[in-house]
Enzyme design. Structure first.
Site, PDB file in Angstrom:
ATOM      1  CB  CYS A 239      -4.598 -10.857  -0.222  1.00  0.00           C
ATOM      2  SG  CYS A 239      -4.785 -11.597   1.390  1.00  0.00           S
TER       3      CYS A 239
ATOM      4  CG  ASN B 132      -8.729  -6.484   1.619  1.00  0.00           C
ATOM      5  OD1 ASN B 132      -7.921  -5.908   2.340  1.00  0.00           O
ATOM      6  ND2 ASN B 132      -8.438  -7.592   0.978  1.00  0.00           N
TER       7      ASN B 132
ATOM      8  CD  GLU C 161      -0.076  -9.089   5.963  1.00  0.00           C
ATOM      9  OE1 GLU C 161      -0.758 -10.105   5.845  1.00  0.00           O
ATOM     10  OE2 GLU C 161      -0.340  -8.188   6.766  1.00  0.00           O
TER      11      GLU C 161
HETATM   12  P1  NAP Z   1      -3.210  -0.076  -1.637  1.00  0.00           P
HETATM   13  O1  NAP Z   1      -3.825   0.818  -2.632  1.00  0.00           O
HETATM   14  O2  NAP Z   1      -1.813  -0.517  -1.844  1.00  0.00           O
HETATM   15  O3  NAP Z   1      -3.369   0.659  -0.213  1.00  0.00           O
HETATM   16  C1  NAP Z   1      -2.957   0.043   0.967  1.00  0.00           C
HETATM   17  C2  NAP Z   1      -2.683   1.086   2.013  1.00  0.00           C
HETATM   18  O4  NAP Z   1      -1.587   1.905   1.607  1.00  0.00           O
HETATM   19  C3  NAP Z   1      -3.842   2.048   2.263  1.00  0.00           C
HETATM   20  O5  NAP Z   1      -3.917   2.312   3.641  1.00  0.00           O
HETATM   21  C4  NAP Z   1      -3.403   3.292   1.507  1.00  0.00           C
HETATM   22  O6  NAP Z   1      -3.985   4.487   2.005  1.00  0.00           O
HETATM   23  C5  NAP Z   1      -1.923   3.275   1.767  1.00  0.00           C
HETATM   24  N1  NAP Z   1      -1.103   4.066   0.859  1.00  0.00           N
HETATM   25  C6  NAP Z   1      -1.390   4.531  -0.366  1.00  0.00           C
HETATM   26  N2  NAP Z   1      -0.333   5.210  -0.875  1.00  0.00           N
HETATM   27  C7  NAP Z   1       0.642   5.173   0.060  1.00  0.00           C
HETATM   28  C8  NAP Z   1       1.966   5.668   0.141  1.00  0.00           C
HETATM   29  N3  NAP Z   1       2.542   6.345  -0.850  1.00  0.00           N
HETATM   30  N4  NAP Z   1       2.676   5.434   1.262  1.00  0.00           N
HETATM   31  C9  NAP Z   1       2.151   4.736   2.289  1.00  0.00           C
HETATM   32  N5  NAP Z   1       0.897   4.241   2.270  1.00  0.00           N
HETATM   33  C10 NAP Z   1       0.150   4.451   1.170  1.00  0.00           C
HETATM   34  O7  NAP Z   1      -4.080  -1.430  -1.485  1.00  0.00           O
HETATM   35  P2  NAP Z   1      -5.658  -1.576  -1.315  1.00  0.00           P
HETATM   36  O8  NAP Z   1      -6.332  -1.229  -2.596  1.00  0.00           O
HETATM   37  O9  NAP Z   1      -6.104  -0.898  -0.061  1.00  0.00           O
HETATM   38  O10 NAP Z   1      -5.787  -3.152  -1.051  1.00  0.00           O
HETATM   39  C11 NAP Z   1      -5.843  -4.080  -2.089  1.00  0.00           C
HETATM   40  C12 NAP Z   1      -4.506  -4.775  -2.293  1.00  0.00           C
HETATM   41  O11 NAP Z   1      -4.058  -5.290  -1.049  1.00  0.00           O
HETATM   42  C13 NAP Z   1      -4.595  -5.969  -3.217  1.00  0.00           C
HETATM   43  O12 NAP Z   1      -3.491  -5.969  -4.084  1.00  0.00           O
HETATM   44  C14 NAP Z   1      -4.547  -7.166  -2.281  1.00  0.00           C
HETATM   45  O13 NAP Z   1      -4.070  -8.351  -2.870  1.00  0.00           O
HETATM   46  C15 NAP Z   1      -3.644  -6.647  -1.235  1.00  0.00           C
HETATM   47  N6  NAP Z   1      -3.822  -7.374   0.013  1.00  0.00           N
HETATM   48  C16 NAP Z   1      -2.841  -8.239   0.393  1.00  0.00           C
HETATM   49  C17 NAP Z   1      -3.005  -8.980   1.555  1.00  0.00           C
HETATM   50  C18 NAP Z   1      -1.945  -9.946   1.983  1.00  0.00           C
HETATM   51  O14 NAP Z   1      -1.988 -10.347   3.134  1.00  0.00           O
HETATM   52  N7  NAP Z   1      -1.009 -10.335   1.155  1.00  0.00           N
HETATM   53  C19 NAP Z   1      -4.155  -8.840   2.331  1.00  0.00           C
HETATM   54  C20 NAP Z   1      -5.138  -7.951   1.910  1.00  0.00           C
HETATM   55  C21 NAP Z   1      -4.952  -7.217   0.743  1.00  0.00           C
HETATM   56  P3  NAP Z   1      -5.191   5.221   1.194  1.00  0.00           P
HETATM   57  O15 NAP Z   1      -6.350   4.301   1.297  1.00  0.00           O
HETATM   58  O16 NAP Z   1      -5.363   6.495   1.915  1.00  0.00           O
HETATM   59  O17 NAP Z   1      -4.702   5.385  -0.224  1.00  0.00           O
END
Ligand code: NAP
Length: 509
Positions: A311, A182, A277
């Site tokens: 988030c 995002n 995060e």
């Molecule tokens: P995600 O599915 O957890 O993916 C995040 C990152 O992790 C991506 O770069 C993804 O790569 C990578 N990834 C996937 N599987 C992995 C593994 N086994 N080992 C290491 N890395 C791996 O999250 P998202 O859908 O991108 O983002 C949405 C989530 O992020 C929501 O839950 C949101 O609340 C949270 N978020 C939190 C914050 C905060 O500051 N607290 C800020 C923004 C977003 P790929 O894309 O290649 O799968």
């Protein structure tokens, strides 16, 4: 005159296009390793799907384990001399990156529009904000890392003044940065800049959706002239190379932003500092004495900006029953004004990032429907585009009361008392942010104290920025605290040098 301006714009476009040309070969974006753009020897690539057209927009390299080993080894070597590079020189290079990033806002923002359907104006803002973050980090690094500490031994019982302890902050080594889809640029630089100013090297694994914007951002670091190997970017599906990266013995720190994946990483990673995060279910509590117009504006802005894919989006409204009808009416009036459509047209609501996300959001909506939630608008979906929806009279047996939709769907729970609102917030697995609307500041502070959240906003929707504010989640929302200063500190460790003086019998005078 007109022709002159047109020719200049054309030249600038050509210059910008040329600047990024070396990143692509046969329509596949290369990965960045040891100061060069490279094609993976895997011979495989990963498609980046445009959420609006649902067709392949770009392709990136699927890096293999050998390539990951190589970037980590070159990061290890480069970090040794980077740690000895004067702080002011590190800061100077970061300022240069900030300027280059801002100069190339348009091509980077265009990628965000195509890859993650970010409305054009928000995409532009993300890149400019990232440049500002890098500059601020350079300045803050000088302030934070330029200071050491000095202790004398006789301040502890039983000791003479025979020891002087000097402490300073030293880098951790190789930092692995994994941002989410995002904010693939902003949340990448929020990890890269603190790591570099603190004297670390960095390996970036960008999200697949958002990878091309992140590669463009990486090219700005390349153009600024950082030492070879200090910063690299490997692409590929997280599900395929993620474990190899996060469990790699050459990684000394992991800074991750994303969903539940982070919980799995924290169980697998070894003895390295983690900055996590993760998700949130940010609650918005509306009390009887609140300014309902202010609350309604913040609920709509907080709940529906970037289609709820933030988030810190408002993810549940907890409103006192006696004012609920009035609040819901005001919120609905504002929802009606939201524009829905493609990101190129700057619409408020744009397609969510993947079909899988849209299906998940739909499953929450259908569960709420089956259990009797009141739909304030008709549920409408075309492909990944979901129209904004307020669900009233949501009860705690509905999934949407607890789960994070990450889409333009917002539940309203009517409550009898403030205590009930606090109980609901604290029963969540998440603890990222929350907000309270009331004119009574004393009451607001007491409620803030009772809420198990990393941050509570009073009379405003939850927000991460400004980027130098501390930002942290409790419970499943994360480990550690971010914000520029906290990230710089987190990416260092304390080193002490103790000067031992001769025994007191040798004291002079
Ligand atoms: P995600 O599915 O957890 O993916 C995040 C990152 O992790 C991506 O770069 C993804 O790569 C990578 N990834 C996937 N599987 C992995 C593994 N086994 N080992 C290491 N890395 C791996 O999250 P998202 O859908 O991108 O983002 C949405 C989530 O992020 C929501 O839950 C949101 O609340 C949270 N978020 C939190 C914050 C905060 O500051 N607290 C800020 C923004 C977003 P790929 O894309 O290649 O799968």
């Amino acid at each position: 005159m007109c022709l002159f301006i047109y020719t200049n714009i054309l030249q600038l476009t050509v210059v910008i296009a040329t600047v990024f040309a070396e990143m692509v070969e046969n329509e596949v974006f290369k990965y960045y390793s040891n100061g060069e753009w490279k094609v993976s020897s895997s011979g495989k690539c990963v498609p980046v799907i445009n959420p609006t057209t649902r067709k392949t927009q770009y392709k990136v390299q699927a890096c293999n384990q050998e390539e990951v080993d190589n970037v980590i080894e070159s990061a290890r070597v480069a970090q040794k001399s980077w740690a000895k590079t004067p702080l002011w020189k590190r800061a100077e290079l970061l300022h240069k990156v900030a300027a280059i990033l801002k100069q190339h806002t348009k091509p980077i923002a265009d990628c965000l529009v195509k890859e993650i359907a970010k409305p054009a104006k928000d995409a532009h803002t993300e890149v400019v904000r990232s440049g500002d973050l890098v500059s601020y980090c350079a300045e803050e690094g000088i302030r934070v890392l330029g200071k050491g500490n000095y202790l004398v031994s006789d301040s502890f019982p039983g000791n003479e003044r025979t020891k002087y302890c000097l402490t300073s902050k030293i880098p951790l080594g190789v930092v692995l940065a994994i941002p989410p889809f995002n904010y693939p640029v902003n949340l990448a630089v929020s990890k890269i800049a603190p790591a570099l100013i603190a004297g670390n090297s960095l390996v970036l694994k960008p999200p697949t959706q958002g990878a091309v914007a992140a590669l463009h951002m990486m090219h700005c670091f390349h153009l600024a002239g950082f030492p070879k190997g200090l910063i690299s970017c490997v692409t590929g599906k997280g599900s395929e190379i993620g474990d190899f990266l996060t469990m790699h013995p050459g990684i000394n720190c992991i800074s991750f932003t994303g969903g539940d994946t982070g919980i799995a990483i924290s169980k697998k990673a070894g003895m390295v500092p983690l900055q996590m995060e993760l998700g949130g279910k940010d609650a918005c509590i509306i009390l009887e004495d609140s300014d309902l117009d202010l609350a309604a504006s913040n609920i709509v802005k907080g709940g529906f900006s970037y289609s709820g894919q933030r988030c810190t989006a408002v993810k549940v409204v907890l409103v006192i029953e006696s004012i609920a009808d009035t609040l819901v009416k005001k919120v609905n009036e504002k929802i009606e004004k939201l524009t829905v459509g493609p990101p190129e047209d700057n619409c408020d609501i744009t397609p969510v990032v993947t079909e899988c996300s849209a299906n998940f959001i739909e499953s929450l909506v259908m569960d709420a429907k089956q259990k009797g939630a009141k739909f304030c608008q008709e549920y409408r979906r075309e492909g990944n585009l979901i129209w904004p929806l307020l669900l009233d009279c949501v009860r705690s047996d509905m999934r949407i009361a607890w789960e994070e939709p990450f889409g333009p769907v917002l539940p309203v729970i009517r409550i009898g008392s403030v205590e009930e609102a606090i109980r609901h917030c604290n029963a969540s697995n998440f603890g990222l942010q929350g907000c309270i609307f009331t004119k009574d500041i004393n009451k607001a502070i007491l409620i803030s104290d009772a809420m198990e959240m990393g941050t509570v906003q009073i009379n405003s929707a939850p927000a991460r920025g400004p980027d130098h504010f501390p930002f942290q989640g409790l419970k499943d929302s994360g480990i550690g605290s971010q914000g520029i200063t906290n990230s710089i500190n987190m990416m260092t460790k304390v080193k002490s040098t103790v000067i031992n003086l001769p025994a007191p019998s040798y004291t002079m005078g």
